[in-house]
Write an enzyme that holds these catalytic residues in place. Structure first.
Site, PDB file in Angstrom:
ATOM      1  N   ARG A  49       4.923  12.675  -7.971  1.00  0.00           N
ATOM      2  CA  ARG A  49       5.691  12.904  -6.753  1.00  0.00           C
ATOM      3  C   ARG A  49       5.589  14.357  -6.291  1.00  0.00           C
ATOM      4  O   ARG A  49       6.121  14.705  -5.264  1.00  0.00           O
ATOM      5  CB  ARG A  49       7.116  12.617  -7.140  1.00  0.00           C
ATOM      6  CG  ARG A  49       8.125  11.963  -6.262  1.00  0.00           C
ATOM      7  CD  ARG A  49       7.694  10.852  -5.407  1.00  0.00           C
ATOM      8  NE  ARG A  49       8.845  10.276  -4.778  1.00  0.00           N
ATOM      9  CZ  ARG A  49       9.310   9.069  -5.056  1.00  0.00           C
ATOM     10  NH1 ARG A  49       8.727   8.314  -5.925  1.00  0.00           N
ATOM     11  NH2 ARG A  49      10.366   8.630  -4.409  1.00  0.00           N
ATOM     12  N   ARG A  69      15.830  -3.382   4.155  1.00  0.00           N
ATOM     13  CA  ARG A  69      15.312  -3.764   2.829  1.00  0.00           C
ATOM     14  C   ARG A  69      16.444  -4.273   1.919  1.00  0.00           C
ATOM     15  O   ARG A  69      17.544  -3.763   1.914  1.00  0.00           O
ATOM     16  CB  ARG A  69      14.660  -2.570   2.138  1.00  0.00           C
ATOM     17  CG  ARG A  69      14.315  -2.913   0.677  1.00  0.00           C
ATOM     18  CD  ARG A  69      13.469  -1.904   0.002  1.00  0.00           C
ATOM     19  NE  ARG A  69      14.025  -0.580  -0.007  1.00  0.00           N
ATOM     20  CZ  ARG A  69      13.338   0.498  -0.390  1.00  0.00           C
ATOM     21  NH1 ARG A  69      12.090   0.371  -0.751  1.00  0.00           N
ATOM     22  NH2 ARG A  69      13.902   1.667  -0.381  1.00  0.00           N
ATOM     23  N   LYS A 124       4.769   0.620  -0.853  1.00  0.00           N
ATOM     24  CA  LYS A 124       4.124   0.795  -2.165  1.00  0.00           C
ATOM     25  C   LYS A 124       4.538  -0.328  -3.121  1.00  0.00           C
ATOM     26  O   LYS A 124       3.706  -0.977  -3.750  1.00  0.00           O
ATOM     27  CB  LYS A 124       4.507   2.158  -2.792  1.00  0.00           C
ATOM     28  CG  LYS A 124       4.176   3.353  -1.919  1.00  0.00           C
ATOM     29  CD  LYS A 124       4.565   4.665  -2.574  1.00  0.00           C
ATOM     30  CE  LYS A 124       6.059   4.861  -2.776  1.00  0.00           C
ATOM     31  NZ  LYS A 124       6.835   4.970  -1.525  1.00  0.00           N
ATOM     32  N   ARG A 174      15.066  11.783   2.136  1.00  0.00           N
ATOM     33  CA  ARG A 174      13.927  11.304   1.335  1.00  0.00           C
ATOM     34  C   ARG A 174      12.612  11.567   2.067  1.00  0.00           C
ATOM     35  O   ARG A 174      11.618  11.944   1.452  1.00  0.00           O
ATOM     36  CB  ARG A 174      14.078   9.806   1.037  1.00  0.00           C
ATOM     37  CG  ARG A 174      15.109   9.538  -0.048  1.00  0.00           C
ATOM     38  CD  ARG A 174      15.563   8.096  -0.045  1.00  0.00           C
ATOM     39  NE  ARG A 174      14.512   7.148  -0.333  1.00  0.00           N
ATOM     40  CZ  ARG A 174      14.551   5.872   0.034  1.00  0.00           C
ATOM     41  NH1 ARG A 174      15.590   5.402   0.703  1.00  0.00           N
ATOM     42  NH2 ARG A 174      13.562   5.078  -0.279  1.00  0.00           N
ATOM     43  N   ARG A 190      19.947  -0.913  -1.552  1.00  0.00           N
ATOM     44  CA  ARG A 190      19.920   0.273  -2.409  1.00  0.00           C
ATOM     45  C   ARG A 190      20.823   1.374  -1.862  1.00  0.00           C
ATOM     46  O   ARG A 190      20.910   1.558  -0.655  1.00  0.00           O
ATOM     47  CB  ARG A 190      18.476   0.804  -2.507  1.00  0.00           C
ATOM     48  CG  ARG A 190      17.718   0.265  -3.694  1.00  0.00           C
ATOM     49  CD  ARG A 190      16.247   0.570  -3.660  1.00  0.00           C
ATOM     50  NE  ARG A 190      15.907   1.959  -3.408  1.00  0.00           N
ATOM     51  CZ  ARG A 190      14.640   2.423  -3.398  1.00  0.00           C
ATOM     52  NH1 ARG A 190      13.645   1.596  -3.628  1.00  0.00           N
ATOM     53  NH2 ARG A 190      14.394   3.675  -3.158  1.00  0.00           N
TER      54      ARG A 190
END
Ligand code: AP5
Ligand code: MG
Length: 208
Positions: free
Chosen positions: A88, A127, A13, A165, A154
């Site tokens: 969300r 990432r 996204k 998640r 992160r």
């Protein structure tokens, strides 16, 4: 044009939003980025949000909705925005609809970036994110190409948090796919290809 981006954690996204912003100048409103900024700054909101984020759960609606309302009301948002990571869950989607209605603003598309879970696990573990501006890239990038900031991993990109998640996404966020299909504005792109190939389809789907 006003767009909501849907998709699992790591679907891409943020990556697609970055590309749309660079080419078309939309305002990118990522609730994840706004919350991480608040955590970094040590604000009251950041302190409240951190434990939810670190455990892969959603931050309570009353904290997130205020943040989005504030950002949408800033003057630059009038040119068109991309909401990334919001709504969300169904209450957030219903609140967004009634807010937009009261300001006579239209939501043009809900774009689902569709990717299988095994691809996502690989993407998230490699990432890296810019500490200063939130730019997203992969592990081979150590300096942010946008602002020169330091790239870091992160806190929620650890395997156990990634699993939670994904679970949160399936239970709370995935039902929004049907919600927006029902509103006649759902568009779906196969996100399991190169970022450039995905982007080319995104533009076509959005008529850009
Ligand atoms: P948030 O920051 O929104 O995280 P997320 O939804 O888990 O999504 P990600 O940012 O992890 O993934 P992405 O789809 O943006 O993928 P990306 O482009 O980075 O939320 C974090 C937390 O904040 C939540 O868990 C929650 O606690 C809280 N929160 C946020 N919003 C909330 C809300 N509305 N309500 C309540 N709580 C909220 O790509 C991933 C990686 O893959 C990158 O390395 C990228 O370079 C790479 N990549 C991307 N596309 C491709 C491709 N096509 N091919 C190969 N690699 C690719
Ligand atoms: Mg993101």
């Amino acid at each position: 044009m006003n767009i909501v981006l849907l998709g699992a954690p790591g679907a891409g996204k943020g990556t697609q939003a970055q590309k749309l912003v660079e080419e078309f100048g939309f305002v990118h409103i990522s609730t994840g980025d706004l919350l991480r900024k608040a955590v970094k700054a040590g604000t009251r909101l950041g302190r409240q949000a951190k434990s939810y984020m670190d455990s892969g759960k959603l931050v309570p609606d009353e904290l997130v909705i205020g943040l989005v309302k504030e950002r949408l009301s800033e003057p630059d948002a009038k040119v068109g925005w991309i909401l990334d990571g919001f709504p969300r869950n169904t209450p957030q989607a219903v609140t967004l609809d009634s807010e937009l209605k009261s300001f006579e603003v239209t939501l043009d598309a809900a774009l689902l970036v569709d990717v299988e879970e095994d691809v996502i696990l690989n993407r998230l573990s490699s990432r890296r994110t810019c500490r200063s501006c939130g730019y997203t890239a992969t592990a081979d990038v150590s300096v942010c190409p946008r602002c020169g900031g330091q790239m870091y991993q992160r806190d929620d990109d650890k395997p156990s948090t990634i699993k939670e998640r994904l679970r949160t996404y399936q239970i709370q966020t995935a039902p929004l796919i049907e919600y927006y299909r029902g509103h006649g504005i759902l568009k779906k792109v196969n996100g399991a290809r190169s970022a450039e190939a995905v982007y080319s389809d995104v533009k076509e789907l959005l008529g850009l």
